[in-house]
Design a protein around this motif. Structure first.
Motif, PDB file in Angstrom:
ATOM      1  N   ILE B 243       0.641  -1.177   0.003  1.00 43.02           N
ATOM      2  CA  ILE B 243      -0.033   0.003   0.151  1.00 43.02           C
ATOM      3  C   ILE B 243       0.763   1.270  -0.093  1.00 43.02           C
ATOM      4  O   ILE B 243       0.858   2.212  -0.896  1.00 43.02           O
ATOM      5  CB  ILE B 243      -0.875   0.207   1.145  1.00 43.02           C
ATOM      6  CG1 ILE B 243      -1.833  -0.992   1.112  1.00 43.02           C
ATOM      7  CG2 ILE B 243      -1.889   1.036   1.048  1.00 43.02           C
ATOM      8  CD1 ILE B 243      -2.630  -1.203   2.486  1.00 43.02           C
ATOM      9  N   SER B 244       1.730   1.163   0.838  1.00 41.32           N
ATOM     10  CA  SER B 244       2.583   2.483   0.891  1.00 41.32           C
ATOM     11  C   SER B 244       3.817   2.048   1.750  1.00 41.32           C
ATOM     12  O   SER B 244       3.854   1.152   2.317  1.00 41.32           O
ATOM     13  CB  SER B 244       1.766   3.506   1.568  1.00 41.32           C
ATOM     14  OG  SER B 244       1.569   3.256   2.816  1.00 41.32           O
ATOM     15  N   LYS B 245       4.846   3.102   1.503  1.00 40.64           N
ATOM     16  CA  LYS B 245       6.037   2.920   2.394  1.00 40.64           C
ATOM     17  C   LYS B 245       6.443   4.193   2.553  1.00 40.64           C
ATOM     18  O   LYS B 245       6.200   5.351   2.147  1.00 40.64           O
ATOM     19  CB  LYS B 245       7.193   2.090   1.550  1.00 40.64           C
ATOM     20  CG  LYS B 245       7.386   2.580   0.149  1.00 40.64           C
ATOM     21  CD  LYS B 245       8.427   1.740  -0.649  1.00 40.64           C
ATOM     22  CE  LYS B 245       8.125   1.356  -1.903  1.00 40.64           C
ATOM     23  NZ  LYS B 245       9.254   0.363  -2.517  1.00 40.64           N
ATOM     24  N   GLY B 246       7.378   4.257   3.611  1.00 42.00           N
ATOM     25  CA  GLY B 246       7.774   5.361   4.181  1.00 42.00           C
ATOM     26  C   GLY B 246       8.806   5.107   5.366  1.00 42.00           C
ATOM     27  O   GLY B 246       9.129   4.172   5.587  1.00 42.00           O
ATOM     28  N   ILE B 260       0.167   5.763  14.680  1.00 42.55           N
ATOM     29  CA  ILE B 260       1.100   6.951  14.041  1.00 42.55           C
ATOM     30  C   ILE B 260       0.482   6.849  12.870  1.00 42.55           C
ATOM     31  O   ILE B 260      -0.247   6.523  12.328  1.00 42.55           O
ATOM     32  CB  ILE B 260       2.428   6.023  13.742  1.00 42.55           C
ATOM     33  CG1 ILE B 260       2.245   4.840  12.889  1.00 42.55           C
ATOM     34  CG2 ILE B 260       3.236   5.657  15.215  1.00 42.55           C
ATOM     35  CD1 ILE B 260       3.552   4.113  12.526  1.00 42.55           C
ATOM     36  N   SER B 261       1.208   8.068  12.217  1.00 45.44           N
ATOM     37  CA  SER B 261       0.674   8.622  11.083  1.00 45.44           C
ATOM     38  C   SER B 261       1.860   8.069   9.910  1.00 45.44           C
ATOM     39  O   SER B 261       3.067   8.451  10.353  1.00 45.44           O
ATOM     40  CB  SER B 261       0.519  10.122  11.054  1.00 45.44           C
ATOM     41  OG  SER B 261       0.382  10.586   9.738  1.00 45.44           O
ATOM     42  N   PHE B 262       1.492   7.589   8.969  1.00 39.60           N
ATOM     43  CA  PHE B 262       2.594   6.904   8.324  1.00 39.60           C
ATOM     44  C   PHE B 262       2.322   6.905   6.658  1.00 39.60           C
ATOM     45  O   PHE B 262       1.146   6.586   6.335  1.00 39.60           O
ATOM     46  CB  PHE B 262       2.831   5.529   8.582  1.00 39.60           C
ATOM     47  CG  PHE B 262       3.494   4.483   7.740  1.00 39.60           C
ATOM     48  CD1 PHE B 262       2.931   3.717   7.017  1.00 39.60           C
ATOM     49  CD2 PHE B 262       4.903   4.680   7.739  1.00 39.60           C
ATOM     50  CE1 PHE B 262       3.700   2.901   6.068  1.00 39.60           C
ATOM     51  CE2 PHE B 262       5.845   3.857   6.982  1.00 39.60           C
ATOM     52  CZ  PHE B 262       5.397   3.060   6.259  1.00 39.60           C
ATOM     53  N   ALA B 263       2.898   7.984   5.959  1.00 38.92           N
ATOM     54  CA  ALA B 263       2.826   7.771   4.618  1.00 38.92           C
ATOM     55  C   ALA B 263       1.447   8.154   4.068  1.00 38.92           C
ATOM     56  O   ALA B 263       0.957   7.668   3.171  1.00 38.92           O
ATOM     57  CB  ALA B 263       3.024   6.512   3.928  1.00 38.92           C
ATOM     58  N   GLY B 264       0.848   9.347   4.668  1.00 43.35           N
ATOM     59  CA  GLY B 264      -0.503   9.820   4.261  1.00 43.35           C
ATOM     60  C   GLY B 264      -1.692   8.714   5.018  1.00 43.35           C
ATOM     61  O   GLY B 264      -2.676   9.064   4.765  1.00 43.35           O
ATOM     62  N   LYS B 265      -1.037   7.559   5.736  1.00 46.16           N
ATOM     63  CA  LYS B 265      -2.173   6.932   6.472  1.00 46.16           C
ATOM     64  C   LYS B 265      -2.233   6.851   7.991  1.00 46.16           C
ATOM     65  O   LYS B 265      -1.182   7.022   8.374  1.00 46.16           O
ATOM     66  CB  LYS B 265      -2.064   5.419   5.691  1.00 46.16           C
ATOM     67  CG  LYS B 265      -2.281   5.482   4.423  1.00 46.16           C
ATOM     68  CD  LYS B 265      -2.986   4.222   3.890  1.00 46.16           C
ATOM     69  CE  LYS B 265      -2.937   4.169   2.413  1.00 46.16           C
ATOM     70  NZ  LYS B 265      -2.820   5.208   1.868  1.00 46.16           N
ATOM     71  N   ASP B 266      -3.103   6.836   8.617  1.00 47.00           N
ATOM     72  CA  ASP B 266      -3.207   6.626  10.030  1.00 47.00           C
ATOM     73  C   ASP B 266      -3.214   5.056  10.067  1.00 47.00           C
ATOM     74  O   ASP B 266      -3.507   4.203   9.592  1.00 47.00           O
ATOM     75  CB  ASP B 266      -4.468   7.057  10.553  1.00 47.00           C
ATOM     76  CG  ASP B 266      -4.382   8.497  10.584  1.00 47.00           C
ATOM     77  OD1 ASP B 266      -5.431   8.982  10.610  1.00 47.00           O
ATOM     78  OD2 ASP B 266      -3.351   9.159  10.622  1.00 47.00           O
ATOM     79  N   ILE B 267      -2.073   4.458  11.089  1.00 45.94           N
ATOM     80  CA  ILE B 267      -1.849   3.186  11.272  1.00 45.94           C
ATOM     81  C   ILE B 267      -2.244   3.055  12.998  1.00 45.94           C
ATOM     82  O   ILE B 267      -1.577   3.813  13.829  1.00 45.94           O
ATOM     83  CB  ILE B 267      -0.638   2.795  11.063  1.00 45.94           C
ATOM     84  CG1 ILE B 267      -0.629   2.926   9.438  1.00 45.94           C
ATOM     85  CG2 ILE B 267      -0.307   1.450  11.325  1.00 45.94           C
ATOM     86  CD1 ILE B 267       0.622   2.046   8.532  1.00 45.94           C
ATOM     87  N   GLU B 268      -2.783   1.875  13.118  1.00 46.55           N
ATOM     88  CA  GLU B 268      -2.640   1.562  14.770  1.00 46.55           C
ATOM     89  C   GLU B 268      -2.007   0.122  14.750  1.00 46.55           C
ATOM     90  O   GLU B 268      -2.488  -0.549  13.995  1.00 46.55           O
ATOM     91  CB  GLU B 268      -4.121   1.521  15.437  1.00 46.55           C
ATOM     92  CG  GLU B 268      -4.030   0.864  16.691  1.00 46.55           C
ATOM     93  CD  GLU B 268      -5.470   1.120  17.143  1.00 46.55           C
ATOM     94  OE1 GLU B 268      -6.198   2.160  17.061  1.00 46.55           O
ATOM     95  OE2 GLU B 268      -5.632   0.025  17.833  1.00 46.55           O
ATOM     96  N   VAL B 269      -1.236   0.083  15.646  1.00 42.46           N
ATOM     97  CA  VAL B 269      -0.510  -1.250  15.529  1.00 42.46           C
ATOM     98  C   VAL B 269      -1.201  -2.005  16.592  1.00 42.46           C
ATOM     99  O   VAL B 269      -1.364  -1.761  17.693  1.00 42.46           O
ATOM    100  CB  VAL B 269       0.843  -1.131  16.111  1.00 42.46           C
ATOM    101  CG1 VAL B 269       1.436  -2.559  16.277  1.00 42.46           C
ATOM    102  CG2 VAL B 269       1.717  -0.142  15.144  1.00 42.46           C
ATOM    103  N   ALA B 270      -1.891  -3.328  15.976  1.00 41.29           N
ATOM    104  CA  ALA B 270      -2.595  -4.246  16.863  1.00 41.29           C
ATOM    105  C   ALA B 270      -1.819  -5.032  17.730  1.00 41.29           C
ATOM    106  O   ALA B 270      -2.021  -5.211  18.851  1.00 41.29           O
ATOM    107  CB  ALA B 270      -3.636  -4.892  15.913  1.00 41.29           C
ATOM    108  N   SER B 271      -0.939  -5.747  16.944  1.00 39.96           N
ATOM    109  CA  SER B 271      -0.046  -6.699  17.818  1.00 39.96           C
ATOM    110  C   SER B 271       1.046  -6.720  16.939  1.00 39.96           C
ATOM    111  O   SER B 271       1.352  -6.477  15.654  1.00 39.96           O
ATOM    112  CB  SER B 271      -0.609  -8.089  17.838  1.00 39.96           C
ATOM    113  OG  SER B 271      -1.105  -8.440  16.620  1.00 39.96           O
ATOM    114  N   VAL B 272       2.213  -7.472  17.726  1.00 37.30           N
ATOM    115  CA  VAL B 272       3.402  -7.892  16.945  1.00 37.30           C
ATOM    116  C   VAL B 272       3.232  -9.020  16.082  1.00 37.30           C
ATOM    117  O   VAL B 272       2.616 -10.065  16.577  1.00 37.30           O
ATOM    118  CB  VAL B 272       4.325  -7.844  17.925  1.00 37.30           C
ATOM    119  CG1 VAL B 272       5.713  -8.408  17.344  1.00 37.30           C
ATOM    120  CG2 VAL B 272       4.609  -6.722  18.745  1.00 37.30           C
ATOM    121  N   LEU B 273       3.614  -9.130  15.070  1.00 40.45           N
ATOM    122  CA  LEU B 273       3.747 -10.425  14.188  1.00 40.45           C
ATOM    123  C   LEU B 273       5.068 -10.947  14.060  1.00 40.45           C
ATOM    124  O   LEU B 273       6.072 -10.507  13.839  1.00 40.45           O
ATOM    125  CB  LEU B 273       3.042  -9.850  12.637  1.00 40.45           C
ATOM    126  CG  LEU B 273       2.868 -10.959  11.613  1.00 40.45           C
ATOM    127  CD1 LEU B 273       1.771 -11.770  12.200  1.00 40.45           C
ATOM    128  CD2 LEU B 273       2.733 -10.438  10.470  1.00 40.45           C
TER     129      LEU B 273
END
Lengths: 351, 1029
Positions: B243-246, B260-273
């Motif tokens: 989708i995007s990178k940054g 966080i806000s990342f490359a024009g998108k809002d991201i919420e970290v749910a869990s570690v993979l």
């Protein structure tokens, strides 16, 4: 002549996987497989199902009852996931139209739990109904809590005695639950007091949010133990709201929260076939002087309460031990009054 | 019992570090409590945790749950009443949880950290609080690390069970990792994986992402995976697409719960993979790969759920009087159909029910729902009853299958739907489930799936019954895994592809529509159906027998496999003797044996095969009238026919064995339709090929008939159709169906329609004329050409004379007299006779093979016959005396003599006789003389057949004189080609060609006419037409 097909003899043992309701000898078996775990077969992974359960959604019907908006609010759910969830739920449970005849068959599992007084039972059509909310309001000392205690015991009695043959859950907000009363009532009906107490789950709520949480929890409990519970009593539903929200400015928020809670209760009642009995308080009604009643009062909660309750009873004091109940709102029975008395063994007929 | 005020306070601090927004009750509880209060509180809030019987040593009594935070994790209270045990429950209830640290169960087991965090008393609030809707939690998922750390805490604290509060305090800060603790999220398990230096810091997270939006109530667009290496990150969605990178500083230290806000998108970290999961790609796979095994949820079952036990003291309270069970629908209602009860000797009747009161036999009436019952005709009621009895094994047959072989138009679909609805909702045995059938499957030709769905909708609506119609692309999981659909409609081909999935589903009833498809017993489709798990099978077919007993066996074997164990047995016992008894040279004993066997076979199969003919419907439908119209071939057709028969190619077919016959036959049939078809085919063939089928045809045409106008391409039958349509258009507003077996013919018909400016709708494909369609808007049907298989034609003809038809129906079958078409027609009649006869146990012969003689006869052109069939029958009907045809030759097939001989043997009708019987129902009209008589007498000479019943036909037949109707179109200038004659005299009617009186093409030379009343009259008439041998 009853037109419905009888399916099982009432004395047949209950299967693990079925909820059985013995009501007028008609059995509707509901498979246990309406838990959200079933969704795993339809492409929802286990982690999401866990999140659903955390949010208090334990059955497929509950998934269907929840709006997409609310589902999105669950942590970790995106819109695509919510849509997938809804689709999968639709495959497993029919939430569409059915004919009235089919609906009648489904209504066969509705029970009535006697209140202890035959006259009062007759007034409300046999007792308080499952899959409905019955609200009783009245001043202090009119017997609302006593009715609640009596119902808790009667709910455990077998069907022939007008009971519900199941456990009861009691959410106490005013701190008025008394196990001694339960004991006396149990003795009146001839059952073991300890066993009776055993079958009642009591929780004490301290604020309105906690009350909501308790309701969520109890729903999960019902889901887990299908068919075991028959009654949910909340005594009283409005007390904590009255303290937590004060003033006109917070009134609207209070009503909204109350509405959400009542909506939840309605869904729980229908999903698990339990009777919900609510106790409500009254407030003064300054504008009610037109009726020339000495001390005008009206129930708290306004229209929200009024519309959410299926049956509303207004209790008032008569002479001595006698109390009078009046049907204020019911889809089944006409408006009428009936007397009952508070006795050592709970609610009884006027002697 | 320990009371600790301090510990709860100390725990409070632990709690606060977890920064839970929800306050727990423990925080609010005043530290000092009376014992009683606490006890009461405990009893109120902690139902009993432990049942002593249940404690295995090694597992924790705090049953770990998949849903770590649901309130469900609280174990049930059993018979235990002591307050002691209440302690250890790791409470996850919001607020109720932590509390009582002081209560520790005397039995403590090792707390094992499972994949889900173990709930302990002290701690796990962080992990635990349920998320009521609307509350967003930031540091939501406490990772497993703190949880298990704290489990260690409680364990250690339990060791110091008797310790004072201070000791608890002391042990608290020791947050150590248990040796068996594994935190999968840290990727500590993957050191063995060789990684490139670049990847060393690669971390993966499950995230939720959304595009930036200014909305107040934000929702997450979707799930994704964020791969972080250093401070650079890539976001991929669940399909693996990037989708995007940054990059950015915030990325380097991501942990679960961050937004966080990342490359024009809002991201919420749910869990570690686990990065291994990412690298292997498993995180993108759906369910099967990633789902945790259901054992996680199976933990739920270890929770001992209390059954509600009735209070013994009142368990035997006053009982209500027992009322007998009532059927679902009132059997006395006007349209209710009461179905028979199983007899007392039925195997299932007495199942269960030791507690039955006297007089109760455990049966309840099953009544067909009046909503369907009101539409069922008497024969359909019979049919439903029959099917019900077969499926419920109430007939004396070792099996639960049935064959419904009603003719077309009798409502097999409705009968099936009525049966299905009854079985789905009712059962004669009460005490068990309230239905006989829970899931049903309907298999039909793929083109009919929609039709079946519409039928279900039409009769039952969409609310009563949910039906899943599967077309070639959709999946069947909605039916196999879901609970909503009770019936699935699937095509034969699709069934073959999903055979594996269906095997696992328990079906209770299978209906095979057009079951004669199963006649080839070893094709995959039939095997697929056979392998399904139910014994209740129903076949619906309009044509149960088409060629021989082997096919019959295939169908029987499908519905009742236990009747005849295998084909060998059937063959030995039934087929061989019966066939043998029909050979012309069998002995008397063999014949008798065959007869006996065939009677027994009929009796056996009659128990589960039901067939009614369309006659039962006649009372309800408007009258049907059929006409077989024999037209004369045109000059061109005749010439080409002769040429082809004389060609070396065809002669070689006759002399050698080979497969060329089919080609020849088809060529001749095409010719009968129109010479243009032959010309087209010959153009495709190589001109230089002298031995080809069409060799010389083209040449011949061009040489001799080049000056014929275009219209002469048309040919015999088309002329008739033309005049018929013309007549119809002028006189009625009725609609016509034109049916042909060749699409090229349809092309020609289409051209004609265009020319004549008729509005038409074209349906192609074998199915359109044949199977399944309802064309009841039309009241006239013209069968342009003929097929070998009578059922194909019969099905086509039944398309318009069926339920819903409101007008009288007229069916015209066109044959070119003297040609191969007549011979096909004769064979059809015989086959029909065979089919009916076998259902009654009569004549049988092999009609799917031709002897050499028969073949030779096939390729004979009886040019001069007005109607070969009629002459063959040597029918003495009224027309013969006036017929011009009587002097003509009869060519008799060799077969008939032998059949006659056999017939006398067995005292059974031969095929010939059967044929004659059938044809007796028809009025025979030799058109020439008839027309003459009409003109002379001014009315219909024979019976008011034509004039009254079919005015259109009358008009056409009487009007084939003089000028053709006005044609606005071209190329009809040479009227002499068509003119069948003038009003004056015979001779002028003929076109003299080559000295012989040849009727020009398009003339109708003979008509067999049958209408409903005539059929009845024929059956009851005493004299009518006598048939003699």
């Amino acid at each position: 002549m009853s037109m419905d097909q009888v399916v099982r003899d009432k004395n047949d043992p209950i299967e693990e996987d079925e909820e059985e309701v013995h009501s007028a000898y008609v059995l509707v078996s509901v498979s246990r497989f309406e838990d959200v775990d079933e969704l795993q077969n339809h492409g929802i992974n286990a982690a999401d199902i866990t999140k659903l359960k955390q949010a208090g959604i334990c059955t497929i019907k509950c998934v269907q009852m929840t709006t997409k908006k609310n589902l999105c609010r669950i942590k970790g759910f995106s819109e695509t996931k919510v849509e997938k969830l809804k689709e999968a739920a639709a495959k497993l449970h029919n939430a569409s139209f059915i004919t009235g005849l089919e609906y009648r068959v489904q209504r066969k599992k509705v029970l009535t739990i006697s209140t202890g007084s035959k006259q009062l039972d007759e007034l409300i059509g046999g007792g308080i109904q499952t899959m409905a909310i019955t609200e009783a309001f009245g001043e202090f000392r009119t017997g609302k809590t006593q009715i609640a205690h009596t119902l808790c015991v009667v709910a455990q009695l077998p069907l022939q005695m007008g009971g519900g043959n199941g456990k009861a859950a009691f959410i106490d907000t005013e701190g008025t639950f008394r196990h001694e009363r339960i004991k006396s009532i149990a003795e009146r009906f001839g059952i073991d007091a300890e066993a009776a107490l055993e079958n009642i789950l009591v929780a004490r709520a301290y604020n309105s949010e906690h009350q909501m949480d308790l309701i969520t929890e109890v729903a999960a409990r019902f889901a887990e133990e299908r068919g075991i519970f028959r009654l949910l009593v909340i005594d009283s539903i409005i007390a904590l709201f009255r303290t937590d929200f004060s003033g006109r400015s917070e009134l609207s928020e209070r009503q909204q929260k109350l509405n959400q809670m009542l909506s939840r209760l309605v869904k729980i009642a229908e999903e698990f076939n339990i009777a919900v009995y609510l106790t409500n308080q009254v407030q003064s009604d300054p504008g009610g002087g037109l009726t020339f009643v000495a001390d005008p009062k009206k129930p708290v909660g306004g229209h929200i309460m009024a519309h959410a309750s299926t049956t509303r009873l207004y209790l008032r004091k008569g002479r001595g031990e006698e109390r009078i109940a009046k049907v204020y709102d019911s889809p089944d029975v006409p408006e009428a009054e009936a007397p009952y008395a508070i006795s050592a063994g709970g609610i009884a007929d006027v002697s | 019992m320990q009371r600790s005020a301090a510990p709860s306070q100390s725990r409070k601090s632990v709690l606060s570090s977890a920064s839970r927004p929800l306050s727990s009750i423990s925080q609010q509880r005043p530290p000092a409590q009376t014992e009683k209060q606490e006890q009461a509180a405990d009893m109120a809030t902690f139902p009993q945790t432990v049942n002593e019987n249940q404690l295995p040593v090694t597992t924790t009594h705090l049953q770990p749950r998949a849903s770590q935070t649901t309130p469900n994790s609280r174990p049930m209270r059993r018979s235990f009443k002591s307050p002691m045990a209440a302690a250890a429950a790791g409470m996850t209830t919001p607020g109720l949880s932590v509390t009582c640290a002081p209560f520790k169960s005397p039995v403590r087991s090792t707390l094992i950290s499972t994949s889900t965090p173990v709930l302990t008393t002290a701690t796990t609030l962080a992990a635990v609080a349920p998320t009521p809707l609307g509350v967003k939690k930031r540091k939501a998922e406490s990772t497993e690390a703190p949880a298990t750390k704290e489990s260690k805490l409680s364990e250690s604290s339990s060791r110091t069970a008797t310790a004072s509060p201070t000791s608890l305090l002391a042990t608290k800060p020791k947050l150590q990792m248990t040796p068996h603790f594994r935190s999968p999220s840290l990727g500590s398990q993957a050191p063995v994986v060789a990684r490139t230096p670049v990847d060393e810091q690669e971390r993966c997270f499950n995230v939720l992402w959304r595009k930036k939006t200014g909305k107040k109530h934000k929702t997450w667009d979707g799930d994704g995976v964020l791969i972080v290496s250093g401070s650079h990150a890539i976001l991929k969605d669940m399909d693996g697409k990037e989708i995007s990178k940054g990059s950015g500083p915030a990325i380097a230290n991501l942990t679960a719960g961050d937004e966080i806000s990342f490359a024009g998108k809002d991201i919420e970290v749910a869990s570690v993979l686990d990065s291994e999961t990412y690298r292997t790609g498993r995180c993108f796979l759906t369910k099967a790969a990633v789902a945790t095994p259901p054992s996680a949820s199976a933990n739920k079952s270890t929770l001992h759920l209390t059954k509600f036990k009735q209070h013994s003291s009142v368990a035997n309270a006053v009982e209500k009087p027992w009322t007998p069970p009532q059927p679902r629908h009132n059997p006395d209602a006007p349209h209710a159909i009461l179905l028979p009860r199983p007899s007392s000797s039925h195997p299932r009747v007495v199942k269960g029910g030791n507690n039955r009161p006297p007089g109760d036999i455990g049966l309840v009436d099953v009544v067909v729902d009046p909503i369907l019952g009101q539409y069922l005709r008497p024969h359909q009621r019979e049919g439903v009853r029959f099917l019900y009895e077969c499926v419920m094994q109430m007939k004396d047959v070792n099996g639960q299958g049935a064959i419904l072989a009603d003719e077309m138009g009798l409502g097999k679909t409705l009968q099936t739907i009525a049966l299905l609805w009854t079985l789905l909702k009712q059962s004669p045995y009460y005490g068990e489930e309230s239905f006989v059938v829970k899931r049903a499957l309907v298999v039909c030709p793929a083109s009919l799936v929609k039709n079946w769905q519409n039928e279900f909708k039409k009769w039952l609506g969409t609310e009563r019954l949910r039906v899943l119609a599967v077309d070639s692309k959709s999946s069947i999981t909605d039916f196999t895994l879901g609970k909503v659909f009770s019936v699935m409609i699937i095509g034969y081909e699709k069934l073959r592809t999903v055979q594996e999935e269906i095997k696992n589903v328990s079906l209770d009833l299978i209906v095979c529509d057009e079951g004669h498809r199963l006649k080839t017993a070893n094709i995959k489709t039939a095997q697929a159906i056979r392998s399904l798990s139910t014994k209740r099978r129903i076949i619906l077919t309009g044509t149960p027998i088409q060629n021989d007993l082997g096919e019959f066996f295939a169908m029987i074997d499908f519905v009742n496999p236990e009747l005849f164990d295998n084909y060998g047995l059937f063959k030995k016992v039934f087929e061989d003797p019966i066939v043998r008894s029909r050979q012309p040279d069998c002995s008397k004993a063999e014949a008798a044996l065959g007869l006996e066997r065939s009677r027994e076979l009929t009796r056996l199969t009659g128990l589960f095969i039901l067939r009614r003919t369309a006659k039962v419907n006649d009372e309800f439908l408007p009258p049907k009238s059929e006409a077989v119209v024999f037209c004369r071939p045109s000059m061109l057709q005749r010439a080409i026919y002769r040429h082809m028969l004389d060609s070396p190619f065809l002669k070689s077919c006759l002399s050698m064995d080979g497969t060329r016959h089919l080609g020849c036959i088809i060529a001749l049939r095409k010719l009968c339709n129109s010479p243009r078809l032959v010309l087209d085919s010959s153009e495709q063939e190589d001109d230089a090929d002298a031995t080809g089928l069409y060799s010389g045809t083209k040449l011949m045409i061009q040489q001799n008939y080049a000056d014929y106008p275009d219209s002469s391409w048309i040919g015999g039958k088309l002329n008739f159709v033309d005049s018929l349509l013309q007549s119809l258009r002028e006189n009625t507003a009725e609609r016509v169906v034109l049916v042909s077996n060749f699409t090229q013919t349809l092309d020609i018909l289409q051209d004609m329609c265009i020319q004549r400016q008729y509005k038409f709708l074209r349906l192609d494909g074998a199915k359109s004329g044949g199977v399944g369609l309802n064309l009841i808007g039309a009241s006239r049907l013209i069968m342009f050409d003929i097929e070998w298989n009578p059922s194909v034609d019969q099905q086509a003809m039944a398309r318009i004379h069926r339920e819903g038809q409101q007008r009288p129906v007229f069916i015209y079958r066109l044959l070119l007299s003297g040609t191969i078409e007549e011979k096909m027609y004769q064979r059809q009649m015989t086959k029909i006779g065979l089919s009916d006869a076998l259902m009654d146990g009569k004549a049988a012969e092999r009609l799917d093979k031709f002897s050499r003689d028969e073949l030779r006869d096939l390729f004979t052109f009886h040019e001069d016959e007005a109607c070969l069939t009629h002459s063959l029958l040597s029918c003495n009907c009224a027309t013969s005396s006036t017929s011009i045809v009587s002097a003509h030759n009869r060519s008799v097939t060799l077969g008939t003599r032998q059949q006659d001989k056999r017939a006398r043997f067995l005292d059974e009708p031969s095929a010939e006789q059967v044929k004659k019987e059938l044809l007796k129902e028809w009025a025979h009209i030799e058109v020439d003389s008839w027309r003459r008589m009409v003109r002379q007498q001014g009315k219909d000479p024979i019976e008011p057949e034509v004039s009254v019943r079919d005015r259109i036909l009358w008009k056409v037949l009487t009007n084939t004189t003089g000028t053709k109707q006005k044609h606005e179109t071209t190329a009809e200038s040479d009227q002499e080609e068509y003119v069948e004659g003038s009003d004056e005299g015979d001779d002028d009617e003929d076109v003299k060609v080559e000295g012989r009186r040849i009727r020009e093409g398009g003339v109708v030379s003979f008509v067999f006419l049958r209408s409903a009343a005539a059929a009845v009259a024929a059956a009851s008439s005493t004299v009518a037409t006598e048939v003699d041998f």
